[in-house]
Write a protein that holds these residues in place. Structure first.
Motif, short mmCIF file in Angstrom:
data_model
loop_
_atom_site.label_atom_id
_atom_site.label_comp_id
_atom_site.label_asym_id
_atom_site.label_seq_id
_atom_site.Cartn_x
_atom_site.Cartn_y
_atom_site.Cartn_z
N HIS A 195 0.94 5.54 -1.92
CA HIS A 195 0.33 6.55 -2.79
C HIS A 195 1.52 7.26 -3.44
O HIS A 195 2.11 8.16 -2.84
CB HIS A 195 -0.49 7.56 -1.98
CG HIS A 195 -1.49 6.93 -1.05
ND1 HIS A 195 -2.68 6.42 -1.49
CD2 HIS A 195 -1.45 6.73 0.28
CE1 HIS A 195 -3.37 5.93 -0.44
NE2 HIS A 195 -2.63 6.11 0.63
N HIS A 246 -8.86 1.71 2.58
CA HIS A 246 -8.42 2.10 3.93
C HIS A 246 -9.56 1.83 4.90
O HIS A 246 -10.69 2.24 4.64
CB HIS A 246 -8.18 3.62 4.02
CG HIS A 246 -7.05 4.19 3.21
ND1 HIS A 246 -7.25 5.02 2.14
CD2 HIS A 246 -5.71 4.08 3.36
CE1 HIS A 246 -6.07 5.41 1.65
NE2 HIS A 246 -5.13 4.85 2.37
N ASP A 278 2.86 2.72 3.21
CA ASP A 278 1.89 3.80 3.01
C ASP A 278 2.57 4.89 2.18
O ASP A 278 3.74 4.77 1.82
CB ASP A 278 1.35 4.35 4.34
CG ASP A 278 -0.05 5.01 4.17
OD1 ASP A 278 -0.52 5.11 3.02
OD2 ASP A 278 -0.65 5.40 5.18
N HIS A 280 0.84 -1.21 0.00
CA HIS A 280 0.00 0.00 0.00
C HIS A 280 0.87 1.25 0.00
O HIS A 280 1.62 1.50 0.94
CB HIS A 280 -0.91 0.02 1.23
CG HIS A 280 -1.75 1.26 1.35
ND1 HIS A 280 -2.86 1.47 0.57
CD2 HIS A 280 -1.63 2.36 2.13
CE1 HIS A 280 -3.41 2.63 0.88
NE2 HIS A 280 -2.67 3.20 1.83
N HIS A 334 -4.60 -0.69 7.02
CA HIS A 334 -4.50 -0.16 8.38
C HIS A 334 -5.19 -1.07 9.39
O HIS A 334 -4.52 -1.67 10.21
CB HIS A 334 -5.02 1.29 8.50
CG HIS A 334 -4.22 2.26 7.69
ND1 HIS A 334 -2.86 2.37 7.80
CD2 HIS A 334 -4.59 3.14 6.72
CE1 HIS A 334 -2.42 3.28 6.95
NE2 HIS A 334 -3.45 3.76 6.28
ZN LIG Z 1 -2.95 5.18 2.51
#
Ligand SMILES: [Zn+2]
Length: 453
Positions: A70, A226, A314, A68, A263
């Motif tokens: 971005h 998420h 993340d 995961h 998460h």
């Molecule tokens: Zn995220």
């Protein structure tokens, strides 16, 4: 494609028995692992190789899955340090993301993917929810195609309650997914794939969740979301739906082995039961959870319940790095201190999560995640012949506790060398850094963001 023989290394197979061959060898034939074993390689293999890599004083491990991130946030790291999640979104992420162009998305992804390679990830899931220009997703896919990493784009969407610049209509979400599926899903010999990426329960209507999830199953793709990152989100969910996040997803029929729950910090016992019964994968982001003061996911308990748990950095905006080796260490340390138990999460557990758990999150457990004959030739060599790593008593411990950025020596995906001897081969790294600096500066100017000194 060529045949590569890796010899003399500590082969950390991450197979079911957790075999480590010290020393051992690994033989890669085109894009697959053809043989793995202890000791010296059989002579007949030597006769068939094009490239021999001496892995003395190195650990040879499966390429890790960063489950995961971005990538667009590569330009945002350090912009809003030391803030909680909802404030961090408002002051840093949203203003800059609104000004993002396709070219910015491409360059940020190039840089972010090179960083992932240097951190030991060969597979990356990018939760890409910034659709300010129609081609942003294509720009990110292009970066994955060019760098050579294995890549899953979870196309993010929100259709309610979120920042207006990032919301879309259900029609638009579906039509863009159909377009991207035709253009990219299965491209580069299956190395690039697409899945749905509903952003967060509070940004997604029940109808669109249900609809996109049905479509995902029809298409045979996954869903990445998420959930339960901070406590405030659970209060919001209870106020609006009367349900906690996992309860809401279960009611909608979303939970299943094709779903990745990123998460999963604020879960109650009943929600852990629901996840365990559904086969869904949890994606744990320890550094980000600490960075944003979100909380501690109940990882050892989830693993005891048979829930596959993957590891991830993340986005660089809440980390600020993409180093999977750092993530391994952070995962262990966080559970030790949270449980006041030095054995709460062991190095073998963290490596399993980054490789096998990651393969489950990636939706390809039979293809990647371990060094076994027949699997994809996705391999990472980690240099342990350094002042901070030696002496090596146990290679798996050294990987987790001693190694870090700068330790990854060689990265192979689909049998192709992306990095060797700590030199990135898949792109001109220096030229990329220079261009990224310019592109990032122009993006900040357009966004009107003045960085505090
Ligand atoms: Zn995220």
């Amino acid at each position: 494609m060529s045949n590569i023989l890796i010899e003399q290394g500590a082969i950390v197979t991450v197979d079911d028995a957790g075999h480590v061959h010290t020393p051992g060898y690994l033989f890669l034939e085109a894009d697959r692992i053809a043989a793995v074993g202890a000791g010296a390689p059989p002579l007949e293999l030597r006769e068939r190789v094009d490239t021999i890599i001496d892995a003395s004083h190195m650990a040879v491990m499966p390429g890790m899955v960063n489950a995961h991130t971005h990538l667009f946030q590569t330009f945002l790291r350090g912009l809003a340090d030391d803030k909680p999640l909802l404030e961090w979104l408002k002051v840093a992420i949203w203003p800059v993301a609104q000004a993002l162009t396709e070219h910015d998305a491409y360059i940020a992804a190039m840089l972010g993917l090179v960083e992932n390679i240097r951190g030991g990830a060969t597979s990356v899931i990018d939760h890409q929810y910034v659709h300010t220009e129609a081609g942003n997703d294509d720009g990110v896919f292009r970066a994955a195609q060019e760098t050579g990493v294995r890549f899953l784009l979870a196309r993010g969407w929100a259709d309610t309650n979120y920042h207006p610049a990032f919301m879309e209509t259900p029609d638009r979400i579906i039509s863009e997914m159909a377009r991207l599926r035709a253009a990219w899903h299965g491209a580069a010999g299956g190395r690039l794939r697409l899945e749905f990426g509903p952003l967060i329960p509070w940004g997604c209507t029940a109808d669109t969740m249900r609809h996109t999830c049905d479509l995902a199953r029809q298409w045979g793709v996954g869903t990445h979301i998420h959930v339960a990152e901070v406590r405030r989100e659970i209060e919001m969910s209870l106020e609006s739906t009367g349900r906690r996040h996992i309860e809401w997803l279960a009611d909608l029929g979303v939970l299943g082995p094709d779903v990745q729950l990123v998460h999963s910090v604020w879960l109650d016992d009943g929600e852990i039961d629901l996840i365990a019964a559904s086969g869904a994968v949890v994606v744990h982001c320890p550094v980000s959870n600490m960075y944003l003061a979100s909380g501690v996911a109940r990882v050892p308990e989830m693993r005891r319940r048979g829930i596959p748990v993957a590891l991830a950095t993340d986005g660089p905006g809440s980390n600020n790095s993409q180093d999977m080796l750092e993530t391994l260490k952070a995962a262990c340390l966080l559970q030790k201190v949270a449980n006041l138990d030095a054995m709460a999460l062991l190095p073998e557990d963290a490596v399993w999560m980054a490789c096998r758990g990651g393969a489950a999150a990636f939706g390809q457990p039979a293809l990647i995640g371990s060094l076994e004959a027949g699997k994809k030739a996705d391999v990472v060599l980690v240099d342990l012949n350094t002042p901070f790593a030696m002496p090596v008593h146990k290679p798996v411990s050294a990987l987790v506790y001693n190694a870090g950025y700068g330790s990854v020596d060689t990265v192979i995906v689909d049998g192709k060398l992306l990095m060797r001897g700590k030199k990135v081969l898949c792109v001109d790294e220096e030229a990329l850094l220079a261009e990224a600096r310019q592109v990032c500066g122009r993006l900040f100017e357009r966004a009107g963001v003045v960085v505090e000194q």
